[in-house]
Design an enzyme around this catalytic site. Structure first.
Site, PDB file in Angstrom:
ATOM      1  CB  CYS A   1      -0.945   0.002   1.196  1.00  0.00           C
ATOM      2  SG  CYS A   1      -0.036  -0.060   2.725  1.00  0.00           S
TER       3      CYS A   1
ATOM      4  CB  CYS B   1      -0.136  -3.041   8.550  1.00  0.00           C
ATOM      5  SG  CYS B   1      -1.493  -2.770   7.405  1.00  0.00           S
TER       6      CYS B   1
HETATM    7  S1  FES Z   1      -2.921  -0.676   4.934  1.00  0.00           S
HETATM    8 FE1  FES Z   1      -1.404   0.723   4.451  1.00  0.00          FE
HETATM    9  S2  FES Z   1      -0.088   0.579   6.184  1.00  0.00           S
HETATM   10 FE2  FES Z   1      -1.742  -0.642   6.730  1.00  0.00          FE
END
Ligand code: FES
Lengths: 398, 144
Positions: free
Chosen positions: B33, B102
């Site tokens: 992400c 994450c």
């Molecule tokens: S979804 Fe982007 S850092 Fe957690």
């Protein structure tokens, strides 16, 4: 701790239903519940109510009542308009033109049609999210059968030059569909003057109920059905009518379009104070979308060095409802396709926040957001490795 | 959608900040992400005596950084190296499937900081046992 008021600033996602709208709907659940296709008295009541809503909707758009078809909402209307026109006109051509900033109900429908042998052109937009009419004209070929361009963007609020785009479509004899889900109630619409052949709308964006919308189909447009079955909606859209929903839509659209300039003036003044307050007090911040050509309640802003979901969590903690274009909340883990299409870098799209004001808001709400938001941004920037790197304490806004 | 423990570590993150003259620093970026985490370690006699972080990311990324730095404090380097993203997620009472990546960021940040220290000391960098980059299938659950 005193209970805090919920501050709802996500009107582009959905709106509350106005009490007047609920009031007119209720009898159609309890008393006039008859199936409009039946012959007895209570069924005639429901049929009449649908006719009234059709007139109300037509009036709001400058259309004729027989050009209004009720659906289950914006997504169905978009699907029907695009698939229906594509399938009914495939002998004439297989080319569709849309834009990169459409709602997924349009984009994913177009992607589906690409798999079915249609060619789709996705027009770019400028840094403000505006489509250039000359780009549209250049993209038209003799195979083009449909142009679908949204009236106003749901994320950044940019209002497209619909009448100009419609005129080009008309000149080249190509059907013109617009997803006006965000526009109804915010912008005066006249489908005849604006050369619109098909228009999608959804009741829950203008203080009506969820699960009901409409598609305007100009008389004479060649379109296939999407939902097959019974003969409802003049054999165009099968399924027993959502009478209460349709009645609610009719009342809501009548109220929402009664005094658009007056209503907008109030929302816009709150929104403008919010924009000014945020841009003046928080450095390294940029406004997304166009300064003037934007929906009256829309504020979309990016804060450099921080991420949107963490912002939303803190705002939620303060009772403030907002949304973001960050990858971390998107499900697909990609940032907003709209922000990327305006050329915003990925990491700045990540730090975007959308606040959309409407009738749920007061001046006090604006004060409270202006109090809370700078603290949230500071807190997150203080723990951001990017902020530390940039070494910036101040900085100018774009 | 987050557990109370995640929300606690998000709202009251432990060990935010930098360490002056750190012995090991690891900065990692999230390929999924696009988020960024930076881990700082203070190491004495092969033990992590202090750990701090700076994170640009979602609630789960901030909570994972906070928890991971808590978990490695007082550990030997060997023990700290063994900290897995699953252990971080478990200590947080779970993360939504779409947010597991994450916690991978936290594990990788710690590893990178440890190796930064080892290389600076003239030691050999340790090799990642299980590369998570091949393991995003389960992390990337589509929400639709
Ligand atoms: S979804 Fe982007 S850092 Fe957690």
């Amino acid at each position: 701790m005193e209970a805090q008021r919920t501050i709802y600033m996500d009107h582009s996602a959905t709106t509350f239903v106005k009490p007047e709208v609920v009031d007119v709907m209720i009898p159609y659940f309890t008393k006039h519940f008859g199936n409009p296709s039946s012959l007895y008295g209570i069924a005639r009541d429901s049929k009449k109510a649908i006719d009234v809503a059709r007139v109300q909707t037509a009036k709001a758009l400058g259309a004729d009542p027989y050009e209004i078809y009720f659906t289950s909402g914006g997504s169905e209307s978009d699907n029907w308009a695009i698939k229906g026109v594509a399938l009914a006109n495939r002998k004439r051509g297989n080319h569709i033109i849309t834009t990169r900033i459409e709602h997924h109900a349009v984009l994913h429908t177009c992607q589906f049609l690409e798999k079915e042998g249609f060619d789709v052109t996705y027009l770019p937009v400028d840094q403000y999210g505006l489509v250039d009419p000359s780009e549209l004209e250049k993209a038209i070929t003799e195979k083009t059968i449909l142009i679908s361009i949204m009236y106003a963007n749901n994320e950044i609020g940019t209002i497209e030059p619909i009448a100009d785009l419609g005129a080009i479509a008309r000149k080249h004899k190509v059907y013109f569909h617009t997803d006006a889900v965000q526009a109804v109630g915010n912008i005066p619409i006249d489908v005849k003057m604006q050369n619109i052949d098909l228009l999608s709308l959804s009741a829950h964006k203008f203080y009506g109920p969820k699960g009901v919308g409409a598609l305007y189909i100009k008389k004479g447009v060649r379109i296939e059905n999407l939902i097959h079955g019974g003969g409802q909606e003049r054999r165009r859209r099968a399924g027993t009518e959502n009478i209460a929903g349709i009645v609610g839509l009719g009342k809501a659209i009548e109220m929402a379009t009664a005094d658009i300039p007056g209503h907008n003036a109030k929302i816009r003044s709150m929104r403008d104070r919010l924009i000014k307050g945020v841009l003046d007090t928080i450095p390294n911040t940029r406004l997304n979308g166009h300064k003037e050509k934007r929906l009256p309640g829309n504020f979309n802003v990016s804060f450099e060095f921080i991420e949107g979901e963490s912002m939303l969590l803190w705002l939620d903690d303060a009772g403030i409802c907002a949304s973001t274009g960050s990858a971390c909340t998107s499900g697909s883990l990609e940032p907003s396709h709209v922000l990327l299409a305006t050329g915003l870098p990925v990491e700045i799209s990540h730090g975007s926040l959308r606040l959309t004001l409407g009738d749920a808001n007061t001046d006090k709400d604006v004060d409270r957001v202006l109090d809370v938001l700078p603290k949230v941004v500071k807190k997150l920037r203080d723990m951001s490795p990017l902020y530390y790197k940039s070494g910036k304490e101040g900085g100018s806004n774009v | 959608m987050y557990s109370d423990t995640v929300m606690d570590h998000f709202k009251n993150p432990r060990n935010v900040g930098e360490i002056e003259n750190p012995d090991g620093v690891g900065e990692v970026g999230n390929p999924v992400c696009g988020d960024i985490m930076k881990i700082f370690l203070k190491i004495e006699n092969n033990v992590v005596v202090d750990a701090k972080f700076k994170t640009f990311g979602c609630g789960a990324a901030i909570a994972s950084s906070s928890m991971a730095t808590e978990l490695v404090r007082g550990k030997t380097l060997e023990e700290a190296w063994e900290l897995s993203n699953k252990a971080v997620a478990e200590a947080l009472d779970g993360l939504p499937p779409v947010k597991m990546h994450c916690s991978v960021l936290a594990e990788e940040g710690i590893h990178k900081a440890i190796n930064d220290y080892r290389v600076k000391k003239g030691l050999e960098a340790w090799v990642e046992k299980n590369s998570h980059s091949h393991d995003h299938s389960e992390d990337l659950t589509c929400n639709h």
